[in-house]
Design a protein around this motif. Structure first.
Motif, PDB file in Angstrom:
ATOM      1  N   THR A   7     -37.980 -18.862  34.082  1.00  0.00           N
ATOM      2  CA  THR A   7     -36.988 -20.120  34.043  1.00  0.00           C
ATOM      3  C   THR A   7     -37.260 -21.247  32.527  1.00  0.00           C
ATOM      4  OG1 THR A   7     -35.526 -21.832  35.125  1.00  0.00           O
ATOM      5  CG2 THR A   7     -38.402 -21.792  35.145  1.00  0.00           C
ATOM      6  N   ILE A   8     -35.753 -20.712  32.200  1.00  0.00           N
ATOM      7  CA  ILE A   8     -35.961 -21.772  30.605  1.00  0.00           C
ATOM      8  C   ILE A   8     -34.735 -23.134  31.014  1.00  0.00           C
ATOM      9  CG2 ILE A   8     -35.492 -21.467  28.315  1.00  0.00           C
ATOM     10  CD1 ILE A   8     -35.566 -18.289  28.844  1.00  0.00           C
ATOM     11  N   GLU A   9     -34.817 -24.521  30.221  1.00  0.00           N
ATOM     12  CA  GLU A   9     -34.157 -25.718  30.403  1.00  0.00           C
ATOM     13  C   GLU A   9     -35.456 -26.396  28.932  1.00  0.00           C
ATOM     14  OE1 GLU A   9     -33.007 -27.303  32.413  1.00  0.00           O
ATOM     15  OE2 GLU A   9     -32.544 -28.738  30.717  1.00  0.00           O
ATOM     16  N   TYR A  10     -34.418 -26.852  28.134  1.00  0.00           N
ATOM     17  CA  TYR A  10     -35.135 -27.388  27.609  1.00  0.00           C
ATOM     18  C   TYR A  10     -34.560 -29.061  27.713  1.00  0.00           C
ATOM     19  CZ  TYR A  10     -29.797 -28.105  26.037  1.00  0.00           C
ATOM     20  OH  TYR A  10     -28.465 -28.249  26.087  1.00  0.00           O
ATOM     21  N   ASP A  11     -34.063 -29.742  28.169  1.00  0.00           N
ATOM     22  CA  ASP A  11     -34.394 -31.130  29.258  1.00  0.00           C
ATOM     23  C   ASP A  11     -35.445 -31.600  29.181  1.00  0.00           C
ATOM     24  OD1 ASP A  11     -34.201 -33.591  30.262  1.00  0.00           O
ATOM     25  OD2 ASP A  11     -32.068 -33.006  29.993  1.00  0.00           O
ATOM     26  N   GLU A  12     -36.122 -32.489  28.659  1.00  0.00           N
ATOM     27  CA  GLU A  12     -38.183 -32.248  29.009  1.00  0.00           C
ATOM     28  C   GLU A  12     -37.572 -32.727  30.546  1.00  0.00           C
ATOM     29  OE1 GLU A  12     -40.420 -34.317  25.756  1.00  0.00           O
ATOM     30  OE2 GLU A  12     -40.026 -32.544  24.673  1.00  0.00           O
ATOM     31  N   ASN A  13     -36.964 -33.754  30.858  1.00  0.00           N
ATOM     32  CA  ASN A  13     -36.527 -34.615  32.215  1.00  0.00           C
ATOM     33  C   ASN A  13     -36.795 -33.835  33.485  1.00  0.00           C
ATOM     34  OD1 ASN A  13     -37.199 -36.947  30.866  1.00  0.00           O
ATOM     35  ND2 ASN A  13     -35.318 -37.033  30.606  1.00  0.00           N
ATOM     36  N   VAL A  14     -35.773 -32.345  33.245  1.00  0.00           N
ATOM     37  CA  VAL A  14     -35.544 -31.614  34.039  1.00  0.00           C
ATOM     38  C   VAL A  14     -36.875 -30.739  33.849  1.00  0.00           C
ATOM     39  CG1 VAL A  14     -34.083 -29.424  34.657  1.00  0.00           C
ATOM     40  CG2 VAL A  14     -32.833 -31.587  33.024  1.00  0.00           C
ATOM     41  N   VAL A  15     -37.422 -30.358  33.223  1.00  0.00           N
ATOM     42  CA  VAL A  15     -38.245 -29.602  33.008  1.00  0.00           C
ATOM     43  C   VAL A  15     -39.590 -30.305  34.204  1.00  0.00           C
ATOM     44  CG1 VAL A  15     -40.707 -28.932  31.940  1.00  0.00           C
ATOM     45  CG2 VAL A  15     -38.045 -28.405  30.548  1.00  0.00           C
ATOM     46  N   THR A  35     -40.644 -24.001  28.600  1.00  0.00           N
ATOM     47  CA  THR A  35     -39.050 -25.641  27.310  1.00  0.00           C
ATOM     48  C   THR A  35     -38.771 -25.131  26.292  1.00  0.00           C
ATOM     49  OG1 THR A  35     -40.918 -26.979  28.563  1.00  0.00           O
ATOM     50  CG2 THR A  35     -39.559 -28.160  27.250  1.00  0.00           C
ATOM     51  N   GLY A  36     -37.207 -24.805  26.347  1.00  0.00           N
ATOM     52  CA  GLY A  36     -37.298 -25.254  24.878  1.00  0.00           C
ATOM     53  C   GLY A  36     -35.449 -24.502  25.086  1.00  0.00           C
ATOM     54  N   ASP A  37     -35.023 -24.556  24.025  1.00  0.00           N
ATOM     55  CA  ASP A  37     -33.347 -23.855  23.773  1.00  0.00           C
ATOM     56  C   ASP A  37     -33.633 -22.367  24.412  1.00  0.00           C
ATOM     57  OD1 ASP A  37     -31.116 -22.593  23.167  1.00  0.00           O
ATOM     58  OD2 ASP A  37     -30.832 -24.355  21.386  1.00  0.00           O
ATOM     59  N   ALA A  38     -32.947 -21.621  24.745  1.00  0.00           N
ATOM     60  CA  ALA A  38     -32.563 -19.802  25.905  1.00  0.00           C
ATOM     61  C   ALA A  38     -32.593 -19.911  24.204  1.00  0.00           C
ATOM     62  CB  ALA A  38     -31.508 -20.260  26.424  1.00  0.00           C
ATOM     63  N   GLN A  39     -31.300 -19.730  23.486  1.00  0.00           N
ATOM     64  CA  GLN A  39     -30.897 -19.003  22.204  1.00  0.00           C
ATOM     65  C   GLN A  39     -32.490 -18.905  22.140  1.00  0.00           C
ATOM     66  OE1 GLN A  39     -27.826 -21.314  20.881  1.00  0.00           O
ATOM     67  NE2 GLN A  39     -27.280 -19.322  19.532  1.00  0.00           N
ATOM     68  N   GLN A  55     -27.652 -16.621  35.045  1.00  0.00           N
ATOM     69  CA  GLN A  55     -27.700 -17.614  33.610  1.00  0.00           C
ATOM     70  C   GLN A  55     -26.745 -19.041  34.841  1.00  0.00           C
ATOM     71  OE1 GLN A  55     -25.565 -15.055  31.727  1.00  0.00           O
ATOM     72  NE2 GLN A  55     -26.493 -15.951  29.260  1.00  0.00           N
ATOM     73  N   ASP A  56     -27.301 -19.589  34.017  1.00  0.00           N
ATOM     74  CA  ASP A  56     -26.047 -21.257  34.888  1.00  0.00           C
ATOM     75  C   ASP A  56     -26.137 -22.463  33.352  1.00  0.00           C
ATOM     76  OD1 ASP A  56     -25.644 -22.803  36.752  1.00  0.00           O
ATOM     77  OD2 ASP A  56     -27.239 -23.390  37.577  1.00  0.00           O
ATOM     78  N   VAL A  57     -25.657 -22.079  32.498  1.00  0.00           N
ATOM     79  CA  VAL A  57     -25.663 -23.334  31.727  1.00  0.00           C
ATOM     80  C   VAL A  57     -23.608 -23.826  31.460  1.00  0.00           C
ATOM     81  CG1 VAL A  57     -27.602 -22.584  29.900  1.00  0.00           C
ATOM     82  CG2 VAL A  57     -25.151 -21.318  29.927  1.00  0.00           C
ATOM     83  N   GLY A  58     -24.186 -25.595  31.725  1.00  0.00           N
ATOM     84  CA  GLY A  58     -23.158 -25.839  31.184  1.00  0.00           C
ATOM     85  C   GLY A  58     -22.082 -25.648  30.688  1.00  0.00           C
ATOM     86  N   ASP A  59     -22.898 -24.560  28.798  1.00  0.00           N
ATOM     87  CA  ASP A  59     -22.657 -24.762  28.000  1.00  0.00           C
ATOM     88  C   ASP A  59     -22.295 -23.014  28.182  1.00  0.00           C
ATOM     89  OD1 ASP A  59     -21.174 -23.983  25.796  1.00  0.00           O
ATOM     90  OD2 ASP A  59     -23.355 -25.147  24.299  1.00  0.00           O
ATOM     91  N   ARG A  61     -20.691 -20.949  25.921  1.00  0.00           N
ATOM     92  CA  ARG A  61     -20.218 -20.513  24.753  1.00  0.00           C
ATOM     93  C   ARG A  61     -21.918 -19.540  24.575  1.00  0.00           C
ATOM     94  NH1 ARG A  61     -19.062 -25.950  20.655  1.00  0.00           N
ATOM     95  NH2 ARG A  61     -21.136 -26.041  22.834  1.00  0.00           N
ATOM     96  N   LEU A  62     -22.709 -20.390  24.983  1.00  0.00           N
ATOM     97  CA  LEU A  62     -24.536 -19.533  25.142  1.00  0.00           C
ATOM     98  C   LEU A  62     -24.126 -17.892  25.811  1.00  0.00           C
ATOM     99  CD1 LEU A  62     -26.813 -21.570  26.246  1.00  0.00           C
ATOM    100  CD2 LEU A  62     -26.162 -21.142  23.639  1.00  0.00           C
ATOM    101  N   TYR A  63     -22.604 -17.782  26.878  1.00  0.00           N
ATOM    102  CA  TYR A  63     -23.033 -16.696  27.557  1.00  0.00           C
ATOM    103  C   TYR A  63     -22.793 -15.191  26.751  1.00  0.00           C
ATOM    104  CZ  TYR A  63     -23.206 -18.643  32.482  1.00  0.00           C
ATOM    105  OH  TYR A  63     -23.583 -19.265  33.361  1.00  0.00           O
TER     106      TYR A  63
END
Ligand SMILES: C[S@@+](CC[C@H](N)C(=O)[O-])C[C@H]1O[C@@H](n2cnc3c(N)ncnc32)[C@H](O)[C@@H]1O
Length: 116
Positions: A7-15, A35-39, A55-59, A61-63
């Protein structure tokens, strides 16, 4: 049964919370958290690696930006599952989300046009 999840996640609190949850549920050994930016992370992953991508990001534009790399890291016959791609069709976006419609429409067109 086996199997591994990455799993990829950039928000450290969520991680941090996710790792706590995985440990509590006894599944931490089967889930790798990157941990980091999926891009930045997905282009570094070797090809033909996954059976399924969720794939489940709010933004959204990444799709379209990540589409080709997601297909590349999927094994042949693998499945790409993308959250919330029918909102424009169902006219379910709030005004504040209108700028995301263009990206979702672009992503849906890429999927429709792609023989893979
Ligand atoms: C809708 S939540 C889903 C979280 C998780 N899949 C779940 O079911 O609990 C989307 C998550 O994507 C993360 N995110 C957004 N853009 C990202 C990016 N470019 N790289 C990595 N994570 C990202 C956000 O911090 C957020 O936690």
């Amino acid at each position: 049964m086996g199997g591994k999840i990455t799993t990829i996640e950039y928000d450290e609190n969520v991680v941090e919370q996710a790792i706590k949850n995985f440990k509590r549920e006894g599944v931490a050994e089967t889930i790798e958290v990157k941990t980091g930016d999926a891009q930045e992370i997905i282009p570094q992953i070797e090809s033909d690696r996954f059976d399924l991508i969720f794939q489940d990001v709010g933004d959204k534009r990444l799709y379209p930006l990540l589409f080709d790399d997601c297909i590349r890291v999927l094994k042949p016959g693998g499945l790409l599952v993308a959250e919330d791609t029918l909102f424009p069709v169902m006219n379910r976006f709030k005004k504040s989300h209108e700028e995301l419609v263009e990206s979702i429409n672009k992503f849906n067109q890429m999927v429709a046009d792609d023989p893979r």
